[in-house]
Design a protein around this motif. Sequence first.
Motif, PDB file in Angstrom:
ATOM      1  N   GLY A  46       0.817  -1.213   0.000  1.00 32.47           N
ATOM      2  CA  GLY A  46       0.000   0.000   0.000  1.00 32.47           C
ATOM      3  C   GLY A  46       0.846   1.256   0.000  1.00 32.47           C
ATOM      4  O   GLY A  46       0.565   2.212  -0.725  1.00 32.47           O
ATOM      5  N   LEU A  47       1.899   1.266   0.793  1.00 30.00           N
ATOM      6  CA  LEU A  47       2.799   2.418   0.839  1.00 30.00           C
ATOM      7  C   LEU A  47       3.477   2.634  -0.505  1.00 30.00           C
ATOM      8  O   LEU A  47       3.499   3.752  -1.027  1.00 30.00           O
ATOM      9  CB  LEU A  47       3.844   2.216   1.943  1.00 30.00           C
ATOM     10  CG  LEU A  47       4.849   3.342   2.124  1.00 30.00           C
ATOM     11  CD1 LEU A  47       4.148   4.623   2.562  1.00 30.00           C
ATOM     12  CD2 LEU A  47       5.904   2.945   3.142  1.00 30.00           C
ATOM     13  N   ALA A  48       3.998   1.566  -1.087  1.00 33.31           N
ATOM     14  CA  ALA A  48       4.666   1.681  -2.391  1.00 33.31           C
ATOM     15  C   ALA A  48       3.690   2.135  -3.465  1.00 33.31           C
ATOM     16  O   ALA A  48       4.015   2.992  -4.293  1.00 33.31           O
ATOM     17  CB  ALA A  48       5.306   0.344  -2.776  1.00 33.31           C
ATOM     18  N   ASN A  49       2.489   1.581  -3.454  1.00 37.43           N
ATOM     19  CA  ASN A  49       1.497   1.954  -4.461  1.00 37.43           C
ATOM     20  C   ASN A  49       1.118   3.426  -4.335  1.00 37.43           C
ATOM     21  O   ASN A  49       0.978   4.126  -5.338  1.00 37.43           O
ATOM     22  CB  ASN A  49       0.259   1.076  -4.327  1.00 37.43           C
ATOM     23  CG  ASN A  49      -0.637   1.166  -5.531  1.00 37.43           C
ATOM     24  OD1 ASN A  49      -0.269   0.697  -6.598  1.00 37.43           O
ATOM     25  ND2 ASN A  49      -1.794   1.757  -5.376  1.00 37.43           N
ATOM     26  N   SER A  50       0.961   3.892  -3.121  1.00 40.77           N
ATOM     27  CA  SER A  50       0.586   5.293  -2.915  1.00 40.77           C
ATOM     28  C   SER A  50       1.709   6.245  -3.296  1.00 40.77           C
ATOM     29  O   SER A  50       1.472   7.305  -3.865  1.00 40.77           O
ATOM     30  CB  SER A  50       0.199   5.515  -1.456  1.00 40.77           C
ATOM     31  OG  SER A  50      -0.948   4.779  -1.149  1.00 40.77           O
ATOM     32  N   LEU A  51       2.939   5.874  -2.979  1.00 45.18           N
ATOM     33  CA  LEU A  51       4.073   6.748  -3.277  1.00 45.18           C
ATOM     34  C   LEU A  51       4.468   6.736  -4.748  1.00 45.18           C
ATOM     35  O   LEU A  51       4.881   7.755  -5.296  1.00 45.18           O
ATOM     36  CB  LEU A  51       5.287   6.352  -2.435  1.00 45.18           C
ATOM     37  CG  LEU A  51       5.193   6.628  -0.943  1.00 45.18           C
ATOM     38  CD1 LEU A  51       6.412   6.048  -0.227  1.00 45.18           C
ATOM     39  CD2 LEU A  51       5.076   8.112  -0.670  1.00 45.18           C
ATOM     40  N   ILE A  90      -4.172  -4.777  -5.574  1.00 45.34           N
ATOM     41  CA  ILE A  90      -3.830  -3.419  -5.987  1.00 45.34           C
ATOM     42  C   ILE A  90      -5.077  -2.582  -6.302  1.00 45.34           C
ATOM     43  O   ILE A  90      -5.061  -1.363  -6.127  1.00 45.34           O
ATOM     44  CB  ILE A  90      -2.875  -3.455  -7.199  1.00 45.34           C
ATOM     45  CG1 ILE A  90      -1.528  -4.040  -6.771  1.00 45.34           C
ATOM     46  CG2 ILE A  90      -2.679  -2.093  -7.812  1.00 45.34           C
ATOM     47  CD1 ILE A  90      -0.840  -3.297  -5.646  1.00 45.34           C
ATOM     48  N   LEU A  91      -6.165  -3.211  -6.739  1.00 52.31           N
ATOM     49  CA  LEU A  91      -7.363  -2.449  -7.125  1.00 52.31           C
ATOM     50  C   LEU A  91      -7.868  -1.519  -6.024  1.00 52.31           C
ATOM     51  O   LEU A  91      -7.964  -0.303  -6.247  1.00 52.31           O
ATOM     52  CB  LEU A  91      -8.472  -3.377  -7.613  1.00 52.31           C
ATOM     53  CG  LEU A  91      -9.785  -2.671  -7.965  1.00 52.31           C
ATOM     54  CD1 LEU A  91      -9.576  -1.710  -9.131  1.00 52.31           C
ATOM     55  CD2 LEU A  91     -10.857  -3.680  -8.283  1.00 52.31           C
ATOM     56  N   PRO A  92      -8.185  -2.008  -4.824  1.00 54.57           N
ATOM     57  CA  PRO A  92      -8.702  -1.077  -3.809  1.00 54.57           C
ATOM     58  C   PRO A  92      -7.662  -0.047  -3.370  1.00 54.57           C
ATOM     59  O   PRO A  92      -8.008   1.111  -3.096  1.00 54.57           O
ATOM     60  CB  PRO A  92      -9.120  -1.971  -2.640  1.00 54.57           C
ATOM     61  CG  PRO A  92      -8.476  -3.283  -2.870  1.00 54.57           C
ATOM     62  CD  PRO A  92      -8.212  -3.397  -4.338  1.00 54.57           C
ATOM     63  N   VAL A  93      -6.403  -0.452  -3.342  1.00 58.16           N
ATOM     64  CA  VAL A  93      -5.346   0.495  -2.961  1.00 58.16           C
ATOM     65  C   VAL A  93      -5.247   1.609  -4.005  1.00 58.16           C
ATOM     66  O   VAL A  93      -5.133   2.789  -3.667  1.00 58.16           O
ATOM     67  CB  VAL A  93      -3.992  -0.233  -2.801  1.00 58.16           C
ATOM     68  CG1 VAL A  93      -2.864   0.750  -2.563  1.00 58.16           C
ATOM     69  CG2 VAL A  93      -4.065  -1.242  -1.680  1.00 58.16           C
ATOM     70  N   SER A  94      -5.308   1.235  -5.275  1.00 57.71           N
ATOM     71  CA  SER A  94      -5.243   2.225  -6.346  1.00 57.71           C
ATOM     72  C   SER A  94      -6.441   3.169  -6.313  1.00 57.71           C
ATOM     73  O   SER A  94      -6.297   4.380  -6.504  1.00 57.71           O
ATOM     74  CB  SER A  94      -5.162   1.533  -7.709  1.00 57.71           C
ATOM     75  OG  SER A  94      -3.953   0.831  -7.823  1.00 57.71           O
ATOM     76  N   LEU A  95      -7.622   2.613  -6.071  1.00 58.45           N
ATOM     77  CA  LEU A  95      -8.820   3.460  -5.995  1.00 58.45           C
ATOM     78  C   LEU A  95      -8.734   4.438  -4.831  1.00 58.45           C
ATOM     79  O   LEU A  95      -9.090   5.617  -4.972  1.00 58.45           O
ATOM     80  CB  LEU A  95     -10.073   2.589  -5.881  1.00 58.45           C
ATOM     81  CG  LEU A  95     -10.452   1.801  -7.126  1.00 58.45           C
ATOM     82  CD1 LEU A  95     -11.620   0.866  -6.829  1.00 58.45           C
ATOM     83  CD2 LEU A  95     -10.774   2.728  -8.274  1.00 58.45           C
TER      84      LEU A  95
END
Length: 113
Positions: free
Chosen positions: A16-21, A52-57
């Motif tokens: 989640g951290l990597a995806n957000s950053l 990744i879908l909910p994290v990306s949304l």
Amino acid sequence: MGKKKILQIVCGCAVGLANSLFGGGGGMLAVPLLQKTGLSAREAHATAILVILPVSLFSFALYAVRGIVDFSVLIPAAFGVTAGGALGAFLLGRLPRNIVALVFALLQAFAGA
């Protein structure tokens, strides 16, 4: 709570951290971390997409609220992502595991460069 569940939570936080950053970079991290939790390479690749879908949304919503989203690229990118996702899902079930691992490693090296 068992060690495996704790490992899954820690790995989920890292993804989640990597995806957000990095704007979707969590997928590159999700696959090897999911494999560390006991999933096969194919299961890890397929599960990474779901994870990744909910994290990306959620990340998108935060960026959109802050006004940092350029909506002019939404439609063209959506077509490309949809086509690439469909092709990837089709190929993942048909390619030998060593080829999938090689392609993933090359993509990681390319992303790292």
